[in-house]
Design a protein around this motif. Structure first.
Motif, PDB file in Angstrom:
ATOM      1  N   ILE A   1       0.836  -1.206   0.000  1.00  0.00           N
ATOM      2  CA  ILE A   1       0.000   0.000   0.000  1.00  0.00           C
ATOM      3  C   ILE A   1       0.869   1.253   0.000  1.00  0.00           C
ATOM      4  O   ILE A   1       0.610   2.212  -0.744  1.00  0.00           O
ATOM      5  N   ASP A   2       1.922   1.259   0.818  1.00  0.00           N
ATOM      6  CA  ASP A   2       2.798   2.429   0.863  1.00  0.00           C
ATOM      7  C   ASP A   2       3.546   2.626  -0.452  1.00  0.00           C
ATOM      8  O   ASP A   2       3.761   3.768  -0.894  1.00  0.00           O
ATOM      9  N   LEU A   3       3.953   1.547  -1.091  1.00  0.00           N
ATOM     10  CA  LEU A   3       4.604   1.677  -2.400  1.00  0.00           C
ATOM     11  C   LEU A   3       3.655   2.283  -3.425  1.00  0.00           C
ATOM     12  O   LEU A   3       4.056   3.118  -4.249  1.00  0.00           O
ATOM     13  N   LEU A   4       2.399   1.878  -3.369  1.00  0.00           N
ATOM     14  CA  LEU A   4       1.412   2.443  -4.287  1.00  0.00           C
ATOM     15  C   LEU A   4       1.240   3.937  -4.026  1.00  0.00           C
ATOM     16  O   LEU A   4       1.162   4.741  -4.970  1.00  0.00           O
ATOM     17  N   ALA A   5       1.202   4.332  -2.753  1.00  0.00           N
ATOM     18  CA  ALA A   5       1.067   5.752  -2.421  1.00  0.00           C
ATOM     19  C   ALA A   5       2.260   6.550  -2.939  1.00  0.00           C
ATOM     20  O   ALA A   5       2.100   7.645  -3.497  1.00  0.00           O
ATOM     21  N   VAL A   6       3.466   6.016  -2.769  1.00  0.00           N
ATOM     22  CA  VAL A   6       4.661   6.706  -3.259  1.00  0.00           C
ATOM     23  C   VAL A   6       4.631   6.812  -4.780  1.00  0.00           C
ATOM     24  O   VAL A   6       4.961   7.856  -5.359  1.00  0.00           O
ATOM     25  N   ARG A   7       4.212   5.739  -5.442  1.00  0.00           N
ATOM     26  CA  ARG A   7       4.154   5.755  -6.906  1.00  0.00           C
ATOM     27  C   ARG A   7       3.168   6.826  -7.396  1.00  0.00           C
ATOM     28  O   ARG A   7       3.459   7.577  -8.340  1.00  0.00           O
ATOM     29  N   LEU A   8       2.004   6.914  -6.750  1.00  0.00           N
ATOM     30  CA  LEU A   8       1.022   7.935  -7.133  1.00  0.00           C
ATOM     31  C   LEU A   8       1.568   9.339  -6.883  1.00  0.00           C
ATOM     32  O   LEU A   8       1.358  10.255  -7.692  1.00  0.00           O
ATOM     33  N   ALA A   9       2.270   9.517  -5.763  1.00  0.00           N
ATOM     34  CA  ALA A   9       2.826  10.837  -5.449  1.00  0.00           C
ATOM     35  C   ALA A   9       3.888  11.236  -6.467  1.00  0.00           C
ATOM     36  O   ALA A   9       3.927  12.389  -6.927  1.00  0.00           O
ATOM     37  N   LEU A  10       4.761  10.311  -6.846  1.00  0.00           N
ATOM     38  CA  LEU A  10       5.803  10.625  -7.828  1.00  0.00           C
ATOM     39  C   LEU A  10       5.188  10.992  -9.174  1.00  0.00           C
ATOM     40  O   LEU A  10       5.653  11.917  -9.854  1.00  0.00           O
ATOM     41  N   THR A  11       4.142  10.279  -9.555  1.00  0.00           N
ATOM     42  CA  THR A  11       3.468  10.595 -10.817  1.00  0.00           C
ATOM     43  C   THR A  11       2.853  11.990 -10.773  1.00  0.00           C
ATOM     44  O   THR A  11       2.975  12.773 -11.730  1.00  0.00           O
ATOM     45  N   ALA A  12       2.197  12.319  -9.653  1.00  0.00           N
ATOM     46  CA  ALA A  12       1.563  13.631  -9.523  1.00  0.00           C
ATOM     47  C   ALA A  12       2.601  14.752  -9.501  1.00  0.00           C
ATOM     48  O   ALA A  12       2.407  15.810 -10.113  1.00  0.00           O
ATOM     49  N   ILE A  13       3.715  14.532  -8.812  1.00  0.00           N
ATOM     50  CA  ILE A  13       4.769  15.550  -8.767  1.00  0.00           C
ATOM     51  C   ILE A  13       5.351  15.763 -10.158  1.00  0.00           C
ATOM     52  O   ILE A  13       5.619  16.895 -10.581  1.00  0.00           O
ATOM     53  N   GLY A  14       5.548  14.670 -10.887  1.00  0.00           N
ATOM     54  CA  GLY A  14       6.056  14.803 -12.245  1.00  0.00           C
ATOM     55  C   GLY A  14       5.109  15.559 -13.152  1.00  0.00           C
ATOM     56  O   GLY A  14       5.538  16.212 -14.108  1.00  0.00           O
ATOM     57  N   ALA A  15       3.796  15.497 -12.843  1.00  0.00           N
ATOM     58  CA  ALA A  15       2.811  16.165 -13.693  1.00  0.00           C
ATOM     59  C   ALA A  15       2.712  17.659 -13.408  1.00  0.00           C
ATOM     60  O   ALA A  15       2.637  18.475 -14.333  1.00  0.00           O
ATOM     61  N   ASP A  16       2.698  18.058 -12.113  1.00  0.00           N
ATOM     62  CA  ASP A  16       2.489  19.482 -11.808  1.00  0.00           C
ATOM     63  C   ASP A  16       3.629  20.121 -11.021  1.00  0.00           C
ATOM     64  O   ASP A  16       3.620  21.334 -10.791  1.00  0.00           O
ATOM     65  N   GLY A  17       4.606  19.331 -10.568  1.00  0.00           N
ATOM     66  CA  GLY A  17       5.765  19.890  -9.882  1.00  0.00           C
ATOM     67  C   GLY A  17       5.538  20.301  -8.446  1.00  0.00           C
ATOM     68  O   GLY A  17       6.449  20.847  -7.816  1.00  0.00           O
TER      69      GLY A  17
END
Length: 642
Positions: A470-486
């Protein structure tokens, strides 16, 4: 250019100059010796030829034949015979090339040998003189070979000298590097001591630095002790060291509203019967000892199945409270078990001390006041049943939860299908600008259903050992979102994940694959990890921080300053718990605690944040206390981020 490079360059230059000088002196002395030998040889050869010519009695034909033979068979560059009138009667020149020495070497080191001259006579009659000059090519070859041997020998000695010099420089550089690392660690709030080198000058530097670091460390520990004392004065009951009523109620309200905790649990009330009479009969010392024993039992009581976040507090003189977040089974028999434990502990103090226990369960969102009232009603029923009686709130039905296997399947399906998203709550700085976004994970347990907060599924995820995934999924979603809007985002991690070797390996790979996202990622764990898993936390910080990730603690301040070597943990930020900062505008003790905490943490240096701020006056007071970022309902209204 660094000092070590300057020293290395200086040593290399000196060695090269010494090598060049030694080779040059060797070549010059060898050339002088060869020139002397050639001069002597020319003179001897001229005398021998003159003697042979004198024996020819002035016969010109025989003399020319003898000179031609000498010129052809000897190693001469020039043979010349001049008669008594000064006319050159015979002259023969020959050119010889060097075999080993290159032409540039011969031009650079010319060899000039004086010609050998001898008089030729027939008795007392002078016939003339003979001049002989030997070839110098073989001398150049010998000079080249000798110089090459000398150069190789001196180069070997120079290489050995450079190696020794490099070892010496490294020996000097090692303590200097240690001192630099010590200074950098001090800037980062870590207090390192270095070994004292044998070099007297460097030893004095190391001693001075170690002394300074030790003094700063003692100062930090003294400040930490002062901050801990301020926390106790502001939030704890002096006798039992449990949170007093106001602080307990704030923490209970925060627990009931924290989606990272279980959405259900039990609140237990403990009342000492006839405390005034007990105090009068046993005396103050014995009564205080009994109350401290009761408090120790509440703190030490194991709560099987309960999650992190167990709270104990003293509500007034005779009343104590214990909150147990967790699934219904975790607290079903908690009241009776606690009563039995208290009977055993208090009997060692006095049989006169009697308590009663009442319990009420919450399920879903709950308010602290009504929950406390229900627990108090259960306590009233227990008081009517006799010593050490326990009663649970019968008015709150116990809804049967789905089986654990069903929960596990729902969680696993949600993870496999990635039915998850991150909520976003702003954290703002003093100017209202975005510091970062707090992003708790939401899971859609049923296809098409609502996205549930962690309070709904966290207990079963912990039991099912699914928290690392679950925590890996949360980190993956956060990295994707940061890459999209910074925009920076913070994700909470469970200690069960950090202790999982596979999780840390996969996390490192995720961060390596998304370096831009990693630089905007904030990872945080609960404060209790700093006490219970210090080395694990320090190793994790050392793993993620070099990749640009910021690492910190959330819900902090209750026990943070009890952590040994807090300065070695490698924190970037700390979020003070809402229960510690709420009411700062009207409570001087809270402001003193927050000010001390902020001053201490900024010295590490660590960014200080405040959680759950919902009042503008509290926010203003917290800014004045040195808090650098705020989250909570008030922050959402102030954020300038669209």
């Amino acid at each position: 250019m660094s000092l070590m490079r300057q020293v290395a360059l200086l040593l290399t230059s000196v060695l090269l100059l010494a090598l060049a000088g030694a080779v040059g002196i060797n070549l010059a002395s060898t050339r002088d010796a060869l020139q002397t030998q050639l001069r002597v040889k020319n003179s001897d050869n001229a005398q021998n030829i003159a003697l042979a010519l004198s024996q020819q009695r002035g016969d010109a034909q025989l003399m020319n034949l003898l000179l031609a033979t000498q010129a052809d068979t000897g190693f001469y560059s020039r043979v010349r015979f001049v008669d008594s009138d000064g006319a050159a009667v015979f002259e023969r020149e020959a050119v010889a090339r060097t075999q080993d020495a290159p032409a540039w070497f011969a031009r650079l080191w010319p060899i000039d040998a004086a010609p050998g001259v001898a008089q030729v006579s027939d008795g007392w009659r002078a016939l003339g003189r003979v001049e002989v000059v030997s070839h110098v090519a073989y001398a150049h070859d010998e000079l080249w070979r000798g110089g090459s041997r000398a150069l190789l020998l001196l180069a070997g000695l120079g290489a050995a000298a450079i190696a020794l010099a490099a070892a010496g420089v490294r020996r000097i550089r090692r303590p200097l590097d240690d001192t630099v690392a010590q200074a950098n660690a001090l800037v980062e709030g870590r207090y390192l001591l270095v070994d004292e080198p044998a070099v007297p000058e460097l030893k004095r530097v190391a001693q001075a630095m170690n002394g300074m670091v030790e003094r700063v460390r003692r100062l930090f520990e003294s400040q930490a002790a002062q901050v801990e004392q301020l926390r106790r004065e502001a939030h704890e009951d002096r006798l039992t060291a449990l949170p007093h009523r106001a602080h307990f109620m704030q923490r209970l309200a925060a627990l009931l509203g924290d989606e990272a905790q279980a959405e259900s649990g039990w609140l237990l009330l403990v009342r000492v019967a006839e405390l005034a009479d007990v105090n009068r009969e046993l005396g103050r010392d014995a009564t205080d000892r009994a109350l401290r024993t009761l408090a120790d039992t509440l703190r030490a009581r194991p709560h099987d199945g309960a999650l992190d976040g167990v709270l104990a507090g003293r509500l007034n003189g005779a009343d104590f409270a214990l909150a147990l977040p967790g699934p219904p089974a975790a607290g079903q028999d908690a009241a009776g078990a606690l009563a039995a434990a208290l009977r055993s502990a208090l009997s060692a103090v006095s049989e006169r001390v009697v308590v009663h226990v009442g319990a009420a369960r919450w399920s879903g969102p709950a308010a602290a006041g009504p929950l406390l009232a229900r627990a108090d009603m259960a306590l009233a029923r227990a008081e009517g049943l006799g010593p050490f009686a326990a009663q649970a709130d019968a008015a709150e039905p116990t809804a049967s939860a789905s089986g654990e296997q069903v929960w596990h399947r729902h969680l696993k399906d949600a993870l496999d299908a990635r039915r998850a998203r991150l909520a976003e709550f702003v954290v703002v700085d003093r100017g209202g600008a975005l510091s970062h976004l707090e992003c708790p994970l939401r899971l859609q347990l049923m296809p098409g259903g609502a996205f549930e907060s962690a309070a709904r599924w966290l207990p079963l995820a912990l039991r099912s050992r699914l928290l690392p995934a679950i925590d890996l999924l949360a980190v993956r979603l956060a990295l994707t979102a940061i890459g999209a809007d910074g925009r920076p985002r913070a994700v909470n991690l469970a200690m069960a994940s950090l202790a999982d070797g596979a999780f840390t390996a996969q996390l490192r790979q995720l961060l390596a694959d998304a370096p831009r996202g990693a630089r905007g990622l904030w990872l945080e764990v609960a404060e209790g990890a700093a006490l219970g898993h210090f080395e694990l936390l320090r190793a994790f910080a050392a793993l993620v921080r070099p990749m640009g990730v910021r690492f910190g603690l959330e819900h902090a301040g209750h026990q943070l300053y009890r952590a040994p070597r807090l300065y070695e943990l490698g924190l970037d930020y700390v979020k003070l718990d809402v229960a510690l900062v709420r009411g700062a505008a009207g409570d001087e003790a809270v402001r003193r605690f927050v000010s001390g905490s902020a001053a201490l943490l900024r010295a590490l240096p660590v960014t200080v944040c405040a959680e759950g701020v919902d009042d503008a006056d509290d926010a203003a007071a917290l800014w004045d206390c040195g808090v650098e970022a705020i989250t909570g309902p008030w922050a959402s209204t102030r954020s300038t981020v669209v």
